[in-house]
Scaffold this active site. Structure first.
Site, PDB file in Angstrom:
ATOM      1  N   ASN A   9      11.455  35.244  46.702  1.00 52.19           N
ATOM      2  CA  ASN A   9      10.301  36.124  46.931  1.00 52.19           C
ATOM      3  C   ASN A   9       9.154  35.617  46.063  1.00 52.19           C
ATOM      4  O   ASN A   9       9.163  35.805  44.851  1.00 52.19           O
ATOM      5  CB  ASN A   9      10.664  37.566  46.561  1.00 52.19           C
ATOM      6  CG  ASN A   9       9.471  38.502  46.678  1.00 52.19           C
ATOM      7  OD1 ASN A   9       8.459  38.152  47.295  1.00 52.19           O
ATOM      8  ND2 ASN A   9       9.579  39.679  46.098  1.00 52.19           N
ATOM      9  N   TRP A  10       8.198  34.991  46.702  1.00 51.29           N
ATOM     10  CA  TRP A  10       7.081  34.398  45.945  1.00 51.29           C
ATOM     11  C   TRP A  10       6.056  35.430  45.489  1.00 51.29           C
ATOM     12  O   TRP A  10       5.133  35.093  44.750  1.00 51.29           O
ATOM     13  CB  TRP A  10       6.395  33.312  46.793  1.00 51.29           C
ATOM     14  CG  TRP A  10       7.154  32.021  46.837  1.00 51.29           C
ATOM     15  CD1 TRP A  10       8.285  31.709  46.131  1.00 51.29           C
ATOM     16  CD2 TRP A  10       6.825  30.863  47.602  1.00 51.29           C
ATOM     17  NE1 TRP A  10       8.686  30.429  46.410  1.00 51.29           N
ATOM     18  CE2 TRP A  10       7.801  29.886  47.317  1.00 51.29           C
ATOM     19  CE3 TRP A  10       5.813  30.556  48.516  1.00 51.29           C
ATOM     20  CZ2 TRP A  10       7.787  28.619  47.900  1.00 51.29           C
ATOM     21  CZ3 TRP A  10       5.806  29.296  49.097  1.00 51.29           C
ATOM     22  CH2 TRP A  10       6.787  28.344  48.791  1.00 51.29           C
ATOM     23  N   LYS A  11       6.184  36.653  45.957  1.00 51.90           N
ATOM     24  CA  LYS A  11       5.215  37.709  45.601  1.00 51.90           C
ATOM     25  C   LYS A  11       3.786  37.181  45.824  1.00 51.90           C
ATOM     26  O   LYS A  11       3.579  36.379  46.721  1.00 51.90           O
ATOM     27  CB  LYS A  11       5.427  38.179  44.167  1.00 51.90           C
ATOM     28  CG  LYS A  11       6.884  38.496  43.865  1.00 51.90           C
ATOM     29  CD  LYS A  11       7.074  39.276  42.601  1.00 51.90           C
ATOM     30  CE  LYS A  11       8.541  39.426  42.315  1.00 51.90           C
ATOM     31  NZ  LYS A  11       8.829  40.453  41.366  1.00 51.90           N
ATOM     32  N   HIS A  96      10.024  46.647  49.064  1.00 52.41           N
ATOM     33  CA  HIS A  96      10.221  46.091  47.720  1.00 52.41           C
ATOM     34  C   HIS A  96       9.722  47.131  46.711  1.00 52.41           C
ATOM     35  O   HIS A  96       8.774  47.874  46.996  1.00 52.41           O
ATOM     36  CB  HIS A  96       9.435  44.782  47.581  1.00 52.41           C
ATOM     37  CG  HIS A  96       9.745  44.047  46.313  1.00 52.41           C
ATOM     38  ND1 HIS A  96       9.193  44.392  45.112  1.00 52.41           N
ATOM     39  CD2 HIS A  96      10.585  43.005  46.071  1.00 52.41           C
ATOM     40  CE1 HIS A  96       9.683  43.578  44.167  1.00 52.41           C
ATOM     41  NE2 HIS A  96      10.526  42.732  44.729  1.00 52.41           N
ATOM     42  N   GLU A  98       7.868  46.947  44.309  1.00 49.35           N
ATOM     43  CA  GLU A  98       6.422  46.856  44.019  1.00 49.35           C
ATOM     44  C   GLU A  98       5.615  47.529  45.130  1.00 49.35           C
ATOM     45  O   GLU A  98       4.555  48.102  44.871  1.00 49.35           O
ATOM     46  CB  GLU A  98       6.026  45.379  43.820  1.00 49.35           C
ATOM     47  CG  GLU A  98       6.573  44.857  42.488  1.00 49.35           C
ATOM     48  CD  GLU A  98       6.972  43.393  42.484  1.00 49.35           C
ATOM     49  OE1 GLU A  98       6.536  42.637  43.358  1.00 49.35           O
ATOM     50  OE2 GLU A  98       7.740  43.008  41.574  1.00 49.35           O
ATOM     51  N   GLU A 165      18.150  45.972  44.343  1.00 47.80           N
ATOM     52  CA  GLU A 165      17.355  45.466  43.227  1.00 47.80           C
ATOM     53  C   GLU A 165      17.063  46.591  42.236  1.00 47.80           C
ATOM     54  O   GLU A 165      16.123  47.378  42.448  1.00 47.80           O
ATOM     55  CB  GLU A 165      16.019  44.923  43.746  1.00 47.80           C
ATOM     56  CG  GLU A 165      16.163  43.789  44.719  1.00 47.80           C
ATOM     57  CD  GLU A 165      14.898  42.930  44.730  1.00 47.80           C
ATOM     58  OE1 GLU A 165      14.990  41.758  44.371  1.00 47.80           O
ATOM     59  OE2 GLU A 165      13.829  43.452  45.074  1.00 47.80           O
ATOM     60  N   GLY A 171      11.930  41.086  37.263  1.00 49.74           N
ATOM     61  CA  GLY A 171      10.893  40.431  36.467  1.00 49.74           C
ATOM     62  C   GLY A 171      10.973  40.726  34.973  1.00 49.74           C
ATOM     63  O   GLY A 171      10.040  40.465  34.230  1.00 49.74           O
ATOM     64  N   SER A 203      15.942  39.328  38.239  1.00 48.08           N
ATOM     65  CA  SER A 203      16.059  38.286  37.210  1.00 48.08           C
ATOM     66  C   SER A 203      17.222  37.319  37.439  1.00 48.08           C
ATOM     67  O   SER A 203      17.844  36.849  36.479  1.00 48.08           O
ATOM     68  CB  SER A 203      16.149  38.919  35.816  1.00 48.08           C
ATOM     69  OG  SER A 203      14.973  39.647  35.538  1.00 48.08           O
ATOM     70  N   GLY A 224      12.881  36.292  42.558  1.00 48.80           N
ATOM     71  CA  GLY A 224      11.444  36.156  42.346  1.00 48.80           C
ATOM     72  C   GLY A 224      11.126  34.924  41.524  1.00 48.80           C
ATOM     73  O   GLY A 224      11.036  33.798  42.042  1.00 48.80           O
ATOM     74  N   GLY A 225      10.959  35.104  40.233  1.00 51.18           N
ATOM     75  CA  GLY A 225      10.491  34.053  39.322  1.00 51.18           C
ATOM     76  C   GLY A 225      11.186  32.710  39.490  1.00 51.18           C
ATOM     77  O   GLY A 225      10.523  31.660  39.527  1.00 51.18           O
TER      78      GLY A 225
HETATM   79  C1  PEP Z   1      12.053  40.165  43.274  1.00 56.89           C
HETATM   80  O1  PEP Z   1      10.893  39.796  43.377  1.00 56.89           O
HETATM   81  O2  PEP Z   1      12.558  40.784  44.192  1.00 56.89           O
HETATM   82  C2  PEP Z   1      12.785  39.855  42.049  1.00 56.89           C
HETATM   83  C3  PEP Z   1      14.031  40.189  41.986  1.00 56.89           C
HETATM   84  O3  PEP Z   1      12.091  39.201  41.045  1.00 56.89           O
HETATM   85  P1  PEP Z   1      12.750  38.474  39.764  1.00 56.89           P
HETATM   86  O4  PEP Z   1      13.832  37.581  40.272  1.00 56.89           O
HETATM   87  O5  PEP Z   1      11.614  37.717  39.148  1.00 56.89           O
HETATM   88  O6  PEP Z   1      13.280  39.550  38.875  1.00 56.89           O
END
Ligand code: PEP
Length: 240
Positions: A9-11, A96, A98, A165, A171, A203, A224-225
């Site tokens: 997930n590049w957000k 999500h 966010e 999640e 994050g 994460s 994500g990251g």
């Molecule tokens: C996400 O964006 O859904 C996520 C899980 O981010 P991260 O892996 O950075 O925690």
């Protein structure tokens, strides 16, 4: 046996130029992908066509990060399932945390979005997960059960992906233990089906993904990251 599914997930990251640079580097790399694993990335809306053009082949799936609950009309700023489908997008992240937090999306909104996605050939990745406060007050199971029930109401649960999640792990660098991820994915399994793909997200790193994927009810990861850089993304999806 169920497939695995790993989606980055590049957000709100990467300009079109950066998307092209990512795939230029990715397409040069030599590695073997994990067997029986669907993999790809969820790009910002304005990057989707670049990602579709630059991806190595159709095995590399492209997802949106949201979808409209309408098919067309006066909904400024929104993108419909019809548009995504015609482009070649095959997945949509829906709900999500966010989006739930900053755009006040409810389980009902998420259910409507997932329904229109499914009806138009886009596989919804429905995100659920408890907040830190809910986790600390031991409400996780109840919260997630309600989210899953309301978000999947009336849907064919064999055809959706659920991403568990925990909000406190997104994050933050604080990943859930493998046991905890398994327990919560098992709760989701009971409400869905043996065929439903259930991801863990929060994460996840190239180091943590291996043990996570060994959990019987964890069918993949939403990352994500660690999906933003080519070398790290490859480490997530390559065969060990
Ligand atoms: C996400 O964006 O859904 C996520 C899980 O981010 P991260 O892996 O950075 O925690």
């Amino acid at each position: 046996m169920r497939n695995k599914i790993i989606i980055g997930n590049w957000k709100m990251n990467k300009t079109p130029k950066e998307v092209k640079a990512f795939f230029k580097e990715f397409n040069k790399a030599t590695f073997k992908a994990r067997p029986k694993t669907i993999y790809g990335i969820a790009a910002p809306a304005c990057d989707l066509s670049y990602a579709l053009d630059e991806r190595p082949n159709k095995k590399f799936v492209i997802s949106s990060q949201d979808i409209s609950k309408h098919l067309s009309g006066a909904y400024t700023g929104e993108i419909s399932a019809l548009m995504l489908k015609e482009m070649g997008v095959t997945y949509a992240i829906i709900g999500h945390s966010e989006r739930r937090t900053y755009h006040h999306e409810t389980n009902k909104d998420i259910n409507e979005k997932a329904k229109i996605a499914l009806e138009n050939g886009i596989c919804p990745i429905i995100c659920v997960g408890e907040t830190l406060e809910e986790y600390e007050s031991k409400k996780s199971k109840k919260v997630v059960e309600t989210q899953v029930k309301e978000c999947t109401k009336g849907l064919d649960v064999t055809k959706v992906v659920i991403a568990y999640e925990p909000v406190w792990a997104i994050g933050t660098g604080k990943t859930a233990t493998n046991d905890y991820a398994q327990q919560m994915c098992a709760v989701i399994r009971k409400l869905t089906s043996d065929k439903t793909l259930i991801q863990y997200g929060g994460s996840v790193t190239p180091e943590s993904i291996e043990e996570l994927l060994k959990q019987p009810d964890v069918d993949g990861a939403l990352v994500g990251g660690a999906s933003l850089k080519v070398d790290s993304f490859i480490k997530l999806i390559e065969k060990k």
